[in-house]
Design an enzyme around this catalytic site. Structure first.
Site, PDB file in Angstrom:
ATOM      1  CG  HIS A 248      -2.180  -0.791   0.979  1.00  0.00           C
ATOM      2  ND1 HIS A 248      -3.184  -0.346   0.144  1.00  0.00           N
ATOM      3  CD2 HIS A 248      -2.581  -1.998   1.442  1.00  0.00           C
ATOM      4  CE1 HIS A 248      -4.159  -1.227   0.113  1.00  0.00           C
ATOM      5  NE2 HIS A 248      -3.826  -2.251   0.884  1.00  0.00           N
TER       6      HIS A 248
ATOM      7  CG  ASP B 225      -2.764   1.303   3.937  1.00  0.00           C
ATOM      8  OD1 ASP B 225      -2.710   2.367   3.270  1.00  0.00           O
ATOM      9  OD2 ASP B 225      -1.828   0.925   4.669  1.00  0.00           O
TER      10      ASP B 225
ATOM     11  CE1 TYR C 200      -9.498   4.965 -13.978  1.00  0.00           C
ATOM     12  CE2 TYR C 200      -7.951   6.111 -12.546  1.00  0.00           C
ATOM     13  CZ  TYR C 200      -8.530   4.937 -12.987  1.00  0.00           C
ATOM     14  OH  TYR C 200      -8.144   3.744 -12.438  1.00  0.00           O
TER      15      TYR C 200
ATOM     16  CD  GLU D 256      -0.490   3.407  11.846  1.00  0.00           C
ATOM     17  OE1 GLU D 256      -0.582   2.352  11.192  1.00  0.00           O
ATOM     18  OE2 GLU D 256      -0.101   3.451  13.035  1.00  0.00           O
TER      19      GLU D 256
END
Length: 395
Positions: A102, A107, A299, A374
């Site tokens: 990741h 994630d 995209y 985090e």
């Protein structure tokens, strides 16, 4: 629920989000292979008594949270896929799958949206309307948003607005970046094969050297950006791979190259394929080679709609304070298939800061040492919930 209480609840939930994130990080799955990730997402949603639909557009998952009464519907999107990169990390949660990691924060996006699910499940009696949670596969390719839309992810109930975020280490933890209008490029791709005539390296006059032709092709293609397009109209033409030849004393009969084109202006985008075909064809004809070109459209650009973006910006200020909201003055030349959802309903895609020098989370996305702070998960979850509740209340 006021913004201070919301952030406090998100902070209490942080260990749970971190645990989710580390599980996903240790077990990365590439696009349309997110079987374990999707199963975990569905398991968590069901444990929160949230309606779940699996296998949406492949490996996508949609959760639906119904409020106390009918009303508008807002969707919140997170992508789940990893990248084919060998991770360079000494963290205890390093990828357990060699060659997959990741490396772009997906994630964290998935773990954060599960945190949103926890927060909203506990306050569904406090809002009218519906909130959809879109867990999307394959953002890095081949693209999971379009299959989800085709499979009805934005209907039943119809989505009135869609929001999402992307972790970004250009912003510090506790900040979000918000911009209006065009936010990303349209990423298209090409493959060019130059066919010459092979031969002995000592006798080039008896051959058509595909390597020499390819070198001229690469150089000539750069004049599309530098000499054919208005300098204030952004465009990138990049040749990323070149493959051909057998050994140093053999003239290569063919060379294949691949690359990407990035544009912001849809009118300019529509002209680039013809320009590449003309330039490459002209060079090859002049040097006695033949070309084969495959051009693929990717995209569309992400376009942030003004009204829902104002809702997100205001929510960010409520949760993080004025200092926590940073204006994004210009778009990125990166691509994002959140744009597919934003074509179906007014959308806002913003950036969530994950930079923390003390923790070493300084590397950019797609780097083998990429990681994010985090602690950022609590801020992202709180802003998403605040924005969703404000939209449903008409704030």
């Amino acid at each position: 629920m006021n913004s201070k209480d919301l952030l406090a609840q998100a902070n209490k939930l942080l260990p749970t989000m971190v645990a989710y994130r580390r599980q996903f990080h240790q077990h990365p799955e590439l696009g349309m292979e997110e079987f374990e990730t999707a199963a975990k997402v569905a398991e968590v949603l069901r444990s929160l008594d949230i309606e779940v639909r699996e296998h949406v557009g492949g490996t996508g998952v949609v959760g639906l949270i119904r409020g106390r009464a009918p009303g508008k519907t807002i969707a919140i999107r997170a992508d789940m896929d990893a990248l084919p990169i060998l991770e360079e990390s000494d963290q205890p949660y390093v990828s357990q799958i060699p060659g997959k990691m990741h490396a772009c924060g997906h994630d964290g996006h998935t773990a954060g949206l599960l945190g949103v699910a926890h927060l909203l499940a506990g306050c569904r009696d406090q809002f009218a309307g519906q909130i959809k949670l879109l867990f999307q596969p394959a953002e890095e390719g081949p693209g999971g948003a379009a299959p989800m839309v085709a499979d009805g992810a934005m209907e039943d109930p119809h989505v009135d607005a869609v929001i999402g975020l992307h972790l970004n280490n250009d912003f510090r933890t506790g900040q979000i970046g918000v911009g209006y209008g065009i936010m990303s490029a349209a990423p298209d791709s090409f493959q060019i094969t130059v066919a010459g005539v092979g031969g002995h390296g000592a006798h080039p006059h008896k051959s058509v050297d595909a390597v020499a032709v390819a070198a001229q092709v690469v150089t000539a293609m750069q004049t599309i950006a530098s000499r054919e397009v208005d300098p204030v109209d952004p465009i990138v033409v990049t040749v990323g791979t070149i493959n051909g030849g057998f050994r140093g004393n053999v003239i290569a009969p063919s060379v294949t190259m691949t690359g990407t084109v990035r544009t912001l202006n849809p009118d300019l985008r529509a002209t680039v394929e013809e320009r590449i075909r003309r330039v490459v064809g002209g060079v090859c004809a002049a040097m006695r080679a033949k070309e084969t070109i495959t051009y693929s459209y990717g995209y569309p650009s992400v376009v942030n709609e003004d009204n829902i973006t104002r809702v997100v910006e205001a929510a960010g200020r409520k949760v993080l304070g004025d200092a926590g909201v940073v204006a994004i003055p210009k778009p990125s030349m990166g691509g994002e298939d959140f744009s597919i959802f934003a074509q179906q309903a007014p959308g806002c895609f913003f950036r969530l800061g994950g930079r923390n020098e003390a923790k070493g989370t300084i590397w950019p996305g797609h780097h083998p040492r990429y990681d994010f702070d985090e602690d950022s998960l609590q801020y992202g979850a709180a802003v998403l919930v605040q924005a969703a509740l404000d939209f449903l209340s008409g704030a």
